[in-house]
Design an enzyme around this catalytic site. Structure first.
Site, PDB file in Angstrom:
ATOM      1  CE1 TYR A 220     -65.050 -66.336  73.161  1.00 42.84           C
ATOM      2  CE2 TYR A 220     -66.971 -66.944  74.433  1.00 42.84           C
ATOM      3  CZ  TYR A 220     -66.405 -66.283  73.365  1.00 42.84           C
ATOM      4  OH  TYR A 220     -67.197 -65.574  72.499  1.00 42.84           O
TER       5      TYR A 220
ATOM      6  CG  ASP B 127     -75.914 -62.347  71.472  1.00 42.55           C
ATOM      7  OD1 ASP B 127     -76.113 -63.309  72.242  1.00 42.55           O
ATOM      8  OD2 ASP B 127     -75.653 -61.196  71.864  1.00 42.55           O
TER       9      ASP B 127
END
Ligand code: NAD
Length: 358
Positions: free
Chosen positions: A142, A251
């Site tokens: 990222y 998640d």
């Protein structure tokens, strides 16, 4: 003692869930004699038009001079066409974490008794799940260099996955410390069979392990970890992993708790820590009083625990949340037969009521 809290509601369901968490913090102040000073600042897509950028300098300045930050969520499809540096996530969320030096994201995956049957997994698989996922937050794909270039036949896109020894050491140390205070089992998740950064990750974890002989260190490939999480989640106690693997695995792990709307998080490492739910801005249910505010309320509990060292108030919020669930109140994401459907605001009100009654 006055605690200064920067409140960044953001986009989508952000403002709705953050006001419920603030309401619960205010109830805590009343119950435990604490004083909170809330100051709100804009962040995300909603501020791009006014400020030209999703992370105004004044917002960063406010966070820096606060004792903790409470964030809702940011982003939405209406900003997806913007150049990447102006999009809410890349332009605000990642730089804010970096500017505040928040290299570790702690996500406690806790399955409340009342929600065992709300999980799509069988009771005998999920019952008793309690995992702390520690995700590296300011390195990896990222944050690595990204580029695009024209090549014959189209374009070539590159993302760079970089990790350094000090970056791995600081998150590793935190993970070993956390594991040594719990069941003393640490799963380090990587992809060392393929990625060089993972091989370095594994070497550093092994070296650190010498300093924590009481903790059992288990290396696991990320693909296997994804499978084991839904097959036998109780084998995990503390998981440490790099940025993208942590993003995806948490998640997935949220499903164990019944809904992503239950997963709280604390981002720590710098002088000021940031607390936010693990989910996004859920534009599909925004402004409908349907969002589950519990992940944000539980993030406020983590703030009391980690930033303000007020275990009693943190535990009281968690107990009040458990009671509301035991009483059968549910937002649509965790609705079960025989339970009572409640909106975002009603859930917040119930938590306050239970908290004050404790
Ligand atoms: P999301 O987490 O927003 O939503 C995924 C699904 O979970 C949706 O069906 C949503 O309705 C549901 N959901 C999420 N939170 C919920 C809650 N509290 N209560 C009930 N249901 C809930 O992820 P997405 O749809 O991939 O992303 C939507 C936007 O959020 C995108 O713009 C994305 O970039 C952004 N995002 C922001 C953050 C952040 O602010 N930290 C994190 C992830 C995604």
């Amino acid at each position: 003692m006055v605690y200064k809290i920067a409140v960044l509601p953001g986009d989508g369901i952000g403002p709705e869930i953050v006001s419920e968490a603030v309401k619960v913090l205010q109830a805590c102040a009343q119950k435990f004699g604490l004083t909170f000073k809330f100051r709100e600042a804009p962040v995300g897509g909603a501020v791009i038009e006014a400020a030209g950028h999703p992370l105004p300098e004044e917002t960063v300045a406010l966070c820096r001079k606060s004792d903790a930050v409470l964030l809702g969520a940011i982003g939405g499809p209406q900003w997806d066409h913007l150049p990447v540096e102006r999009r809410p996530e890349a332009g605000a969320l990642l730089p804010l974490r970096q500017k505040l030096g928040l290299f570790a994201n702690l996500r406690p995956v806790i399955l409340y008794e009342a929600l065992i049957d709300a999980s799509p997994l069988k009771r005998e698989i999920v019952e008793g799940t309690e995992i702390l996922v520690i995700r590296e937050l300011t390195g990896g794909l990222y944050f690595g260099e990204k580029k695009r270039q024209k090549i014959p036949g189209g374009e070539q896109a590159t993302d760079t996955l970089v990790y350094t020894t000090p970056e791995i050491e600081r998150i590793g140390r935190l993970a070993f410390e956390s594991a040594s205070k719990r069941r003393k089992v640490l799963h380090s998740v990587d992809k060392a069979n393929v990625l060089e950064s993972s091989r370095l990750w594994r070497e550093v974890m092994d070296r650190l392990h010498d300093q924590y002989p009481d903790v059992e260190l288990i290396h696991m490939y990320v693909d296997n970890a994804a499978m084991q999480l839904v097959r036998q989640p109780r084998q995990f106690d503390v998981i440490v992993t790099e940025n993208m693997f942590g993003d995806i695995l948490t998640d997935q792990a949220s499903v164990l708790t019944g809904s992503i709307g239950m997963l709280a998080s604390a981002s720590i490492g710098g002088k000021v820590a940031l607390y936010e739910p693990a989910h996004g801005s859920a534009p599909d249910i925004a402004a409908q009083n349907k969002a589950n505010p519990l992940a944000t309320i539980l993030s406020a509990a983590l703030m009391l625990r980690y930033s303000f060292n007020h275990e009693k108030a943190a535990a009281a919020i968690e107990k009040a949340v458990a009671q509301v669930l035991d009483d059968g109140y549910r937002t649509p994401d965790i609705m079960q037969p025989g339970c009572r459907m409640a909106g975002t605001v009603e859930i917040g009100d119930r938590v306050v009521e239970e908290l004050l009654a404790l």
